[in-house]
Write a protein that holds these residues in place. Structure first.
Motif, PDB file in Angstrom:
ATOM      1  N   ALA A   1       1.122  -1.355  -7.167  1.00 21.26           N
ATOM      2  CA  ALA A   1       1.844  -1.414  -5.922  1.00 21.26           C
ATOM      3  C   ALA A   1       3.196  -0.274  -5.868  1.00 21.26           C
ATOM      4  N   ILE A   2       3.188   0.402  -4.911  1.00 24.26           N
ATOM      5  CA  ILE A   2       4.053   1.417  -4.999  1.00 24.26           C
ATOM      6  C   ILE A   2       5.119   1.074  -3.695  1.00 24.26           C
ATOM      7  N   VAL A   3       6.179   0.784  -3.970  1.00 25.96           N
ATOM      8  CA  VAL A   3       7.266   0.593  -3.020  1.00 25.96           C
ATOM      9  C   VAL A   3       8.101   1.893  -2.966  1.00 25.96           C
ATOM     10  N   GLU A   4       8.559   2.073  -1.485  1.00 25.81           N
ATOM     11  CA  GLU A   4       9.487   3.165  -1.264  1.00 25.81           C
ATOM     12  C   GLU A   4      10.366   2.854  -0.004  1.00 25.81           C
ATOM     13  N   VAL A   5      11.422   3.642  -0.204  1.00 24.38           N
ATOM     14  CA  VAL A   5      12.332   3.387   1.113  1.00 24.38           C
ATOM     15  C   VAL A   5      12.494   4.839   1.599  1.00 24.38           C
ATOM     16  N   LYS A   6      11.880   4.727   2.911  1.00 19.18           N
ATOM     17  CA  LYS A   6      11.663   5.812   3.696  1.00 19.18           C
ATOM     18  C   LYS A   6      12.962   6.222   4.563  1.00 19.18           C
ATOM     19  N   LYS A   7      13.733   5.100   4.964  1.00 12.72           N
ATOM     20  CA  LYS A   7      14.800   5.153   5.641  1.00 12.72           C
ATOM     21  C   LYS A   7      15.735   4.319   5.490  1.00 12.72           C
ATOM     22  N   SER A   8      17.182   4.621   5.250  1.00  6.25           N
ATOM     23  CA  SER A   8      17.948   3.745   4.795  1.00  6.25           C
ATOM     24  C   SER A   8      19.553   4.281   5.207  1.00  6.25           C
ATOM     25  N   PRO A   9      20.466   3.458   5.501  1.00  8.01           N
ATOM     26  CA  PRO A   9      21.770   4.043   5.932  1.00  8.01           C
ATOM     27  C   PRO A   9      22.643   3.588   4.752  1.00  8.01           C
ATOM     28  N   GLN A  10      22.113   3.121   3.460  1.00  7.14           N
ATOM     29  CA  GLN A  10      22.839   2.897   2.389  1.00  7.14           C
ATOM     30  C   GLN A  10      22.266   3.703   1.296  1.00  7.14           C
ATOM     31  N   GLU A  11      23.149   4.215   0.230  1.00  4.67           N
ATOM     32  CA  GLU A  11      22.686   5.093  -0.869  1.00  4.67           C
ATOM     33  C   GLU A  11      21.611   4.614  -1.497  1.00  4.67           C
ATOM     34  N   ARG A  12      21.732   3.001  -1.793  1.00  4.35           N
ATOM     35  CA  ARG A  12      20.996   2.403  -2.661  1.00  4.35           C
ATOM     36  C   ARG A  12      20.570   1.082  -1.624  1.00  4.35           C
ATOM     37  N   THR A  13      19.065   0.783  -1.721  1.00  2.00           N
ATOM     38  CA  THR A  13      18.537  -0.172  -0.638  1.00  2.00           C
ATOM     39  C   THR A  13      18.028  -1.170  -1.699  1.00  2.00           C
ATOM     40  N   THR A  14      18.498  -2.532  -1.471  1.00  7.30           N
ATOM     41  CA  THR A  14      17.633  -3.600  -2.235  1.00  7.30           C
ATOM     42  C   THR A  14      16.294  -4.001  -1.582  1.00  7.30           C
ATOM     43  N   TRP A  15      15.412  -4.251  -2.202  1.00  8.93           N
ATOM     44  CA  TRP A  15      13.928  -4.600  -1.951  1.00  8.93           C
ATOM     45  C   TRP A  15      13.529  -5.670  -2.825  1.00  8.93           C
ATOM     46  N   ALA A  16      12.613  -6.339  -2.113  1.00  9.83           N
ATOM     47  CA  ALA A  16      11.777  -7.417  -3.114  1.00  9.83           C
ATOM     48  C   ALA A  16      10.340  -7.490  -2.590  1.00  9.83           C
ATOM     49  N   LEU A  17       9.512  -7.600  -3.393  1.00  8.35           N
ATOM     50  CA  LEU A  17       8.074  -7.729  -3.166  1.00  8.35           C
ATOM     51  C   LEU A  17       7.621  -8.991  -3.681  1.00  8.35           C
ATOM     52  N   VAL A  18       6.684  -9.649  -2.761  1.00  4.95           N
ATOM     53  CA  VAL A  18       5.882 -10.848  -3.267  1.00  4.95           C
ATOM     54  C   VAL A  18       4.658 -10.447  -2.842  1.00  4.95           C
ATOM     55  N   TYR A  19       3.616 -11.470  -3.541  1.00  3.23           N
ATOM     56  CA  TYR A  19       2.370 -11.206  -3.245  1.00  3.23           C
ATOM     57  C   TYR A  19       1.546 -12.654  -3.335  1.00  3.23           C
ATOM     58  N   GLY A  20       0.626 -12.771  -2.537  1.00  2.14           N
ATOM     59  CA  GLY A  20      -0.169 -14.086  -2.148  1.00  2.14           C
ATOM     60  C   GLY A  20      -1.526 -13.841  -2.081  1.00  2.14           C
ATOM     61  N   TYR A  21      -2.284 -14.809  -2.654  1.00  2.00           N
ATOM     62  CA  TYR A  21      -3.962 -14.722  -2.666  1.00  2.00           C
ATOM     63  C   TYR A  21      -4.328 -15.926  -1.990  1.00  2.00           C
ATOM     64  N   ARG A  22      -6.026 -15.814  -1.692  1.00  2.00           N
ATOM     65  CA  ARG A  22      -6.871 -16.750  -1.323  1.00  2.00           C
ATOM     66  C   ARG A  22      -8.162 -16.329  -1.682  1.00  2.00           C
TER      67      ARG A  22
END
Length: 142
Positions: A121-142
């Motif tokens: 999974a590739i996470v990317e910050v495309k736009k942000s008003p901050q120098e560093r942007t916090t992020w979190a990724l979760v996943y689920g299944y069925r």
């Protein structure tokens, strides 16, 4: 006088941490993005990935996915005005997501693996008003 300097130094150390968002806050937004899929019967794992990225930076996280399951990866940030994305690739570098969406601080991608294996999974910050942007990724299944 010495105590005042010590208190001022401590305040400077603590103040920046309180002004910046935390990954825990971003995790709350990631689970908010996952809410519709929980209602559809997906089970979300307690494991999560998170961190902070600069504008345009990417982070890859790996997950072992199993053929026969459907997965949703949901990404969130607590940074107002930020735009984040997530895409999932198989071990050959081919995009594995079959459905994807992005809406401001939230993004999601659905994966139905054709075979069991390691996915990225590739996470990317495309736009942000901050120098560093916090992020979190979760996943689920069925």
């Amino acid at each position: 006088m010495k105590n005042r300097l010590l208190l001022a130094a401590l305040a400077l150390l603590v103040l920046p941490a309180s002004l910046h968002a935390t990954v825990d806050d971003a995790l709350s937004f990631a689970y908010e993005a996952a809410t519709p899929y929980v209602k559809e019967g997906y089970t979300f794992r307690e494991d999560a990935w998170g961190g902070d990225l600069g504008l345009g930076d990417q982070k890859a996280v790996t997950a072992q996915l199993f053929k026969g399951n459907e997965y949703w990866f949901c990404l969130g940030t607590d940074t107002d005005g930020a735009t984040v994305t997530v895409n999932v690739y198989d071990s050959n570098g081919k995009i594995a997501g079959t459905k994807a969406w992005q809406k401001g601080r939230f993004a999601g991608v659905m994966v139905t693996p054709r075979q069991t294996g390691t996915f990225y999974a590739i996470v990317e910050v495309k736009k942000s008003p901050q120098e560093r942007t916090t992020w979190a990724l979760v996943y689920g299944y069925r």
